[in-house]
Write a protein that holds these residues in place. Structure first.
Motif: not given
Length: 105
Positions: A28-32, A38-40, A89-90, A97-101
Motif C-alpha cells: 500500500g506504500d512505496y519503496g523508492i 532502495l534508498f527510501g 541527499i539521494v 549504501l552497499p550494492e544490492p545483493k
C-alpha cells in the motif's frame, strides 16, 4: 492510509537528478530506488530516507521517525520542493549504501 499516486510521482521527479528513479508498490506504500538501490520509502504521503552519515551532514533538519509501526527510524524529509537539494541527499545516500545483493535464480 495509502499513498496518493501523484505524490509518489512528484517525489520520484524531484529526486531524478540523482539517477534512474523507480518506485515500487509495497503493502500500500512505496519503496523508492535510485540506480537499483532502495534508498527510501514513501508512506502515507510522506518521504523517508534511509539514514546515513553522508546524508545527515547535508540535511537542513534532522528528524528521525519510523515510516510505519514497527519500522526502524528513517530520516523524515519535509522539504520536498527543492529538487536540487533532494537530488543531492539521494545521491549521497546511495553512494553510502552497499550494492544490492544479487538474487539467486
Amino acid at each position: 492510509m495509502a499513498c496518493n499516486a501523484d505524490f509518489v510521482q512528484y517525489i520520484a521527479d524531484q529526486c531524478s537528478g540523482a539517477g534512474e528513479i523507480v518506485t515500487k508498490k509495497m503493502f500500500g506504500d512505496y519503496g523508492i530506488y535510485c540506480n537499483g538501490k532502495l534508498f527510501g520509502l514513501i508512506c502515507d504521503d510522506r518521504f523517508y530516507l534511509k539514514p546515513t552519515e553522508a546524508a545527515r551532514k547535508l540535511l537542513r533538519n534532522v528528524t528521525l521517525l519510523p515510516p510505519y509501526d514497527g519500522a526502524k527510524d528513517y530520516f523524515y524529509i519535509t522539504d520536498v520542493d527543492d529538487r536540487d537539494y533532494l537530488s543531492e541527499i539521494v545521491r549521497e545516500t546511495c553512494n553510502a549504501l552497499p550494492e544490492p545483493k544479487k538474487r539467486k535464480k
